[in-house]
Each structure stands twice: as C-alpha cells, then as structure tokens.
Design a protein around this motif. Sequence first.
Motif, PDB file in Angstrom:
ATOM      1  N   THR A 125       0.531  -0.948   0.018  1.00 31.62           N
ATOM      2  CA  THR A 125      -0.423  -0.004   0.202  1.00 31.62           C
ATOM      3  C   THR A 125       0.682   1.509   0.261  1.00 31.62           C
ATOM      4  O   THR A 125       2.167   1.274   0.249  1.00 31.62           O
ATOM      5  CB  THR A 125      -0.980   0.095   1.390  1.00 31.62           C
ATOM      6  N   SER A 126       0.493   2.401  -0.340  1.00 30.90           N
ATOM      7  CA  SER A 126       1.117   3.662   0.374  1.00 30.90           C
ATOM      8  C   SER A 126       0.777   4.288   1.636  1.00 30.90           C
ATOM      9  O   SER A 126      -1.076   4.378   1.485  1.00 30.90           O
ATOM     10  CB  SER A 126       1.322   4.543  -1.173  1.00 30.90           C
ATOM     11  N   SER A 129      -1.188   9.001   7.279  1.00 30.54           N
ATOM     12  CA  SER A 129      -2.426   8.867   5.745  1.00 30.54           C
ATOM     13  C   SER A 129      -2.707   8.630   5.509  1.00 30.54           C
ATOM     14  O   SER A 129      -1.094   7.702   4.550  1.00 30.54           O
ATOM     15  CB  SER A 129      -1.909  10.784   5.480  1.00 30.54           C
ATOM     16  N   VAL A 130      -3.691   7.435   4.417  1.00 32.28           N
ATOM     17  CA  VAL A 130      -3.120   6.163   3.988  1.00 32.28           C
ATOM     18  C   VAL A 130      -3.974   7.027   2.840  1.00 32.28           C
ATOM     19  O   VAL A 130      -5.104   7.505   2.479  1.00 32.28           O
ATOM     20  CB  VAL A 130      -4.649   5.984   4.746  1.00 32.28           C
ATOM     21  N   TYR A 131      -2.911   6.414   1.444  1.00 39.30           N
ATOM     22  CA  TYR A 131      -3.160   7.011   0.367  1.00 39.30           C
ATOM     23  C   TYR A 131      -3.739   6.311  -0.630  1.00 39.30           C
ATOM     24  O   TYR A 131      -4.919   6.038  -1.762  1.00 39.30           O
ATOM     25  CB  TYR A 131      -2.298   7.803  -0.036  1.00 39.30           C
ATOM     26  N   SER A 132      -3.957   4.132  -0.358  1.00 40.95           N
ATOM     27  CA  SER A 132      -4.066   3.049  -1.488  1.00 40.95           C
ATOM     28  C   SER A 132      -4.111   2.313  -0.119  1.00 40.95           C
ATOM     29  O   SER A 132      -2.845   2.520   0.677  1.00 40.95           O
ATOM     30  CB  SER A 132      -2.969   2.587  -2.297  1.00 40.95           C
ATOM     31  N   GLY A 133      -4.808   1.401  -0.011  1.00 38.66           N
ATOM     32  CA  GLY A 133      -4.735  -0.104   0.238  1.00 38.66           C
ATOM     33  C   GLY A 133      -5.171  -0.185   1.865  1.00 38.66           C
ATOM     34  O   GLY A 133      -6.608   0.761   2.280  1.00 38.66           O
ATOM     35  N   VAL A 168      -8.152   2.892   5.689  1.00 37.66           N
ATOM     36  CA  VAL A 168      -7.779   2.834   4.300  1.00 37.66           C
ATOM     37  C   VAL A 168      -8.313   3.605   3.597  1.00 37.66           C
ATOM     38  O   VAL A 168      -7.699   4.733   4.453  1.00 37.66           O
ATOM     39  CB  VAL A 168      -9.453   2.465   4.334  1.00 37.66           C
ATOM     40  N   LYS A 169      -7.881   4.265   2.168  1.00 40.27           N
ATOM     41  CA  LYS A 169      -7.318   5.430   1.185  1.00 40.27           C
ATOM     42  C   LYS A 169      -8.638   6.510   2.288  1.00 40.27           C
ATOM     43  O   LYS A 169      -9.376   6.663   2.418  1.00 40.27           O
ATOM     44  CB  LYS A 169      -7.710   5.140  -0.318  1.00 40.27           C
TER      45      LYS A 169
END
Length: 324
Positions: free
Chosen positions: A178-179, A193-197, A214-215
Amino acid sequence: MNSQKIIKQIRKLFNREVGSKQEVDELNLWYQSLNEQTVIPENLSDIKSDSWITILEKTHGLEKKKQPFFKEWLWKAAIFLGICFTSFGLLSTFSVKKTPVKSAAGVYTNDIGKVSTFFLPDGSEIWMSTGSELEYAEDFSRNRKVKLTGEAFFKVKRNPDFPFQITTGAFSTVVLGTSFNLKSYEENEIELSVYSGRVMFFDQQSRENSDILVKGERISWMEEKGISDIQFFDADKLPDWRQGMITFENAGLVEIQSTLKKWYKIPIKIVGNEKNCHYSGEFNQASLEQILETLSYALNITYELNDTYVKIYASPCKIKSGGK
C-alpha cells in the motif's frame, strides 16, 4: 459438511481454539474435495492479503471498521487453508509481535532541508522528508521491520507472506502492499495518512489504541491527548513536502516555528504574544529569508535574521492577507 459448520470450524482456527480430531479431519476432507473441483483464481495474491488482514485483526483483538459480508468467504478460506494449513503454527508465524527492530543492516539519513527517495531491498520505494532517519533490520528479506524518526512516504511492495511493519515510538504500523505517509518527528506525536490499500495502526502496549485505515483516512496520536478520531483527506493530492514545498493551513507561530526548524539549520525564537498569529500559505523551495519576509508582511510582525539565530517579534500581530 454444510457451509455453516465449515465457517464455524474456520473461525475456531482463526481464534486459536483447539478443535477435535474429527473436526480437523472433516476440514481436511472438505478442502480435498474443493481441490479436486476448483482452479486457483487469478487474484490469489489479493485473497492471501485479505486473509492476512483477517489474522492481524484477530490476533490484535480488533473488529473491522467496515465489515461487509464476504460472499466468497468459503473460497478464500479454502485457498488460505491450502496454502498454509499447518494448524496453530500458522497463527504463531503470522502474529504481529512486539519485537523491536533488530540491529540495522542499513540506515538512511536526511540532512535538514533535504528530501530524498530510495528503494529498500524488497523493492519498496521510500520518499524521506527533511531531517528524517529510517533504519531496516539485518534480516530484512524475512523481517520487513523498519524504524522511522521524522517523516516519510511509503510505497510498499506487496508481499502477503511477510508484512511490512514500521515502528514510530510506542506505535507500529503494519501493511501488506500500500502507500501512506507517516510523520513522527517527536516520540509524543504521530500522524498516519493512507493513500491506497489498508493499514493497521496500533499501540504496541495497548490494544485499545488501534485501528484499521483505508484510502483517504488519517489518524493521529499525541501523548497528552491520545489517539484521534479518523479524519478524511484528498488522497489524490500527494504530500507537498515531496516536491520541497512547505505548506501552512491556519498555522500559529509556534507551529510555523517548529516547521521552519525542521527545514533550516538555525535556532528560531519567538518574542512576544503569538496567540493571534495564524497564517495560511505555501512556499516552493523558498529561502528562510523569503519565508520570513512574507510572514512579516502577512502578519505585521518583524524578525531578526543572522548567521546564528532567528528572532520573530510577534507583538502586535494581525493578519493582512493570505498565502503567497
């Protein structure tokens, strides 16, 4: 063996509950029958990843924040059992343990004012912000644990067999592929802070301070306030610091002082009453003098800048205009 009984037995396995020999034999027979009738799906990696998250949630006593009914539950369980059906040895391997990062095989360090990018041995790409440090474990290929001081953006290479774990102070962040952006310059403050996954964020000492993001979701922790509620942000807009930009959003002078100290190698002191001083704006690879000059105009403050220190005189302070 009916579907409800299958689900019950699989849940027992996830919860480390010991089943009878007859129950284990029935699960084996059920799986063998599936093996004769089915073909391994193309999204096997995603199925393994979902199984990983399920196990992490179980071992940390968490409930999913969003928990839809999985129509493919039986199929995923079958694949999971087929890949690693070693009863309770499976869970002891997959559990997220409270072990610290071992002696570092590699350490990446950024000087003040520098932004860099690099790849870890597993192919994960890292962008590291000013004054930050990242160290990874000696046996990184099988122990994807790193320790972060500062701020970094992670684009983690997917590997369902070995999760990626980042330690920042008392908290750990666990992902598969993830990113996300993680900031922890001080041990008493963390922001994720979640950008993907999907990302698991948890206190290594207290399971109550845990959540799955999550994103587009952000969470923070401060020693004096504890863990925050989940906030939402625009995940399509990457962090400004990756382009060398400094951004302020209604920031007080103390926050501005803290940010500038991370980017410029010089002590900064505030003189006077700064409570009414708030500024919003952004600076793209600007010099310290350019930033101070803009602040002096926008907030009606004065400053003193020389080779050894900066003094900001904050009284009186009133806003004239917005950012630059």
